[in-house]
Design a protein around this motif. Sequence first.
Motif, mmCIF file in Angstrom:
data_model
loop_
_atom_site.group_PDB
_atom_site.id
_atom_site.type_symbol
_atom_site.label_atom_id
_atom_site.label_comp_id
_atom_site.label_asym_id
_atom_site.label_seq_id
_atom_site.Cartn_x
_atom_site.Cartn_y
_atom_site.Cartn_z
ATOM 1 N N ILE A 1 0.626 4.213 -2.857
ATOM 2 C CA ILE A 1 0.683 5.191 -3.390
ATOM 3 C C ILE A 1 1.464 6.290 -3.201
ATOM 4 C CG2 ILE A 1 0.064 6.978 -0.538
ATOM 5 C CD1 ILE A 1 -1.966 5.693 -0.991
ATOM 6 N N ALA B 1 -7.818 7.402 -3.465
ATOM 7 C CA ALA B 1 -7.503 8.282 -1.831
ATOM 8 C C ALA B 1 -6.857 9.462 -2.487
ATOM 9 C CB ALA B 1 -7.113 7.546 -0.941
ATOM 10 N N SER C 1 -6.789 11.984 3.015
ATOM 11 C CA SER C 1 -6.906 10.591 1.966
ATOM 12 C C SER C 1 -5.823 9.681 2.185
ATOM 13 C CB SER C 1 -6.965 11.468 0.708
ATOM 14 O OG SER C 1 -7.732 10.656 -0.233
ATOM 15 N N ARG C 2 -4.758 10.532 1.870
ATOM 16 C CA ARG C 2 -3.239 9.222 2.207
ATOM 17 C C ARG C 2 -3.241 8.538 3.114
ATOM 18 N NH1 ARG C 2 2.048 8.234 3.043
ATOM 19 N NH2 ARG C 2 2.072 10.841 4.375
ATOM 20 N N ALA D 1 -9.960 2.690 1.773
ATOM 21 C CA ALA D 1 -10.444 3.323 0.643
ATOM 22 C C ALA D 1 -9.521 2.812 -0.484
ATOM 23 C CB ALA D 1 -10.304 4.823 0.897
ATOM 24 N N PRO D 2 -10.230 2.632 -1.920
ATOM 25 C CA PRO D 2 -8.589 2.315 -3.147
ATOM 26 C C PRO D 2 -7.799 3.319 -3.288
ATOM 27 C CG PRO D 2 -11.636 2.203 -2.919
ATOM 28 C CD PRO D 2 -11.073 2.463 -2.210
ATOM 29 N N ILE D 3 -6.857 3.283 -3.382
ATOM 30 C CA ILE D 3 -5.429 3.409 -3.543
ATOM 31 C C ILE D 3 -5.435 5.144 -4.329
ATOM 32 C CG2 ILE D 3 -3.020 3.705 -3.724
ATOM 33 C CD1 ILE D 3 -3.232 1.343 -2.064
ATOM 34 N N TRP D 4 -6.002 4.462 -5.250
ATOM 35 C CA TRP D 4 -6.749 5.142 -6.564
ATOM 36 C C TRP D 4 -8.050 6.565 -6.460
ATOM 37 C CZ3 TRP D 4 -10.840 6.580 -8.593
ATOM 38 C CH2 TRP D 4 -12.385 5.390 -8.251
ATOM 39 N N SER E 1 1.400 -1.389 -0.469
ATOM 40 C CA SER E 1 -0.052 0.030 0.194
ATOM 41 C C SER E 1 1.073 1.153 0.214
ATOM 42 C CB SER E 1 -1.034 0.079 1.456
ATOM 43 O OG SER E 1 0.161 -0.147 2.380
ATOM 44 N N GLU F 1 1.009 6.540 -6.802
ATOM 45 C CA GLU F 1 0.069 7.168 -7.806
ATOM 46 C C GLU F 1 0.434 8.644 -7.349
ATOM 47 O OE1 GLU F 1 -2.254 6.119 -9.321
ATOM 48 O OE2 GLU F 1 -2.313 3.896 -9.236
ATOM 49 N N GLY G 1 -5.914 5.521 2.476
ATOM 50 C CA GLY G 1 -5.737 5.054 1.488
ATOM 51 C C GLY G 1 -4.840 3.629 2.301
ATOM 52 N N THR G 2 -3.638 4.096 2.649
ATOM 53 C CA THR G 2 -2.904 3.428 3.642
ATOM 54 C C THR G 2 -3.087 2.859 4.283
ATOM 55 O OG1 THR G 2 -1.370 5.222 3.224
ATOM 56 C CG2 THR G 2 -0.243 3.441 4.623
#
Length: 364
Positions: A275, A342, A328-329, A337-340, A271, A278, A332-333
């Motif tokens: 992250i 986030a 948000s990051r 939430a989906p990484i894309w 993750s 992305e 995602g980590t």
Amino acid sequence: MPGVSTLSLYIGLRFLTAIFGVFGLCTVLIFMIDFVELLRQAGKYGSVPAYMLAWITFLRLPAYTEILLPFAVLVGSISSLLLLARKSELAVMRAGGMSVWQFLRPGIAVAVLLGIFSSTVFNPMAASARDRSERLYSEVFGRESSLLGKGGSGTWLRQDGADGQSVLNAASARRRGTELTTVTAFVYDKSGRFSERVDAQQAKLEEGFWVLENALVSRVGKEPETFGKYLLSTYLTPERVVDALGSVISVSFWELPDLIYVAEKAGLSSSRLRIQYELLLTRPLLCVAMVFLAATVSLRSFRSGGIQTMVVTGMIGGFGFFLFMEISRQIGTAGLAPIWAAVWVPVVLAILISVTVLLHQEDG
């Protein structure tokens, strides 16, 4: 058409100069702060020549300043647009029939180019310089700084050896990465098939192999076995392991896809790597978002007043956006939430909101 291209070049140079000015000023401040900190450490842990401290600071500088680019684009865009408005150049452009989208186009182009350069060129350079600075720091201070992050999944490396490839995950490192603690190794045979998993309290790098102490070896279809010492082959040398064991920020943009693939193949959490990848992919779009955000607070005529309030509002909005991106990051980590989503959703939202505000300001 020649006149339009010349005007676009003029506006683009205005943006570029302002962005570089802000970025350069922040870079100098960070250099001075980090250099003073190294001077303090030199006085505490031993005398080190000033030129060596300056060189270490210089090598660490790209990694520290890389994240400043979106902020520099925001402040630089606000400054360049305000300067154009103060000299009534924007008024002349509007009178000549140019819309806000036309005279923002050069700034957007500059932002995209800077974002691409930052991700594909500056990021690998910063990662390489940071690794070099870590080695110099350890040499001149005679102290072993931690080479591994303290995240929930630890830090890991991919390696090859005489018996096949393996992936190591460790909680911490000492002696420049040659001694690891709380180690998990996923071992594959020469054909690439999973062979065994090894959990050990610590590992020490010797010539051609890792020595894993108090190791629990789990093989497919067999009962786990315990060994006081277990040898794991490797082609890594002490010099290479320092480069291999780094934090996410020290991983180059071009290396991230392979590392993500290896992590997922080994069953490790990727993750943080995904992250980071992305974030680097979205950097050009993030810089574009900063240009749009700057335009929402910088296009009012000086005669109408309220410029200072608008600029302060824009700066607060920018800091709020960066805070929102960090939250948000982290979401995602953590896998919430989906990484894309986030990474990309905050940037897209910032662009949509800024464009909506601009449309309302221009067209009512």
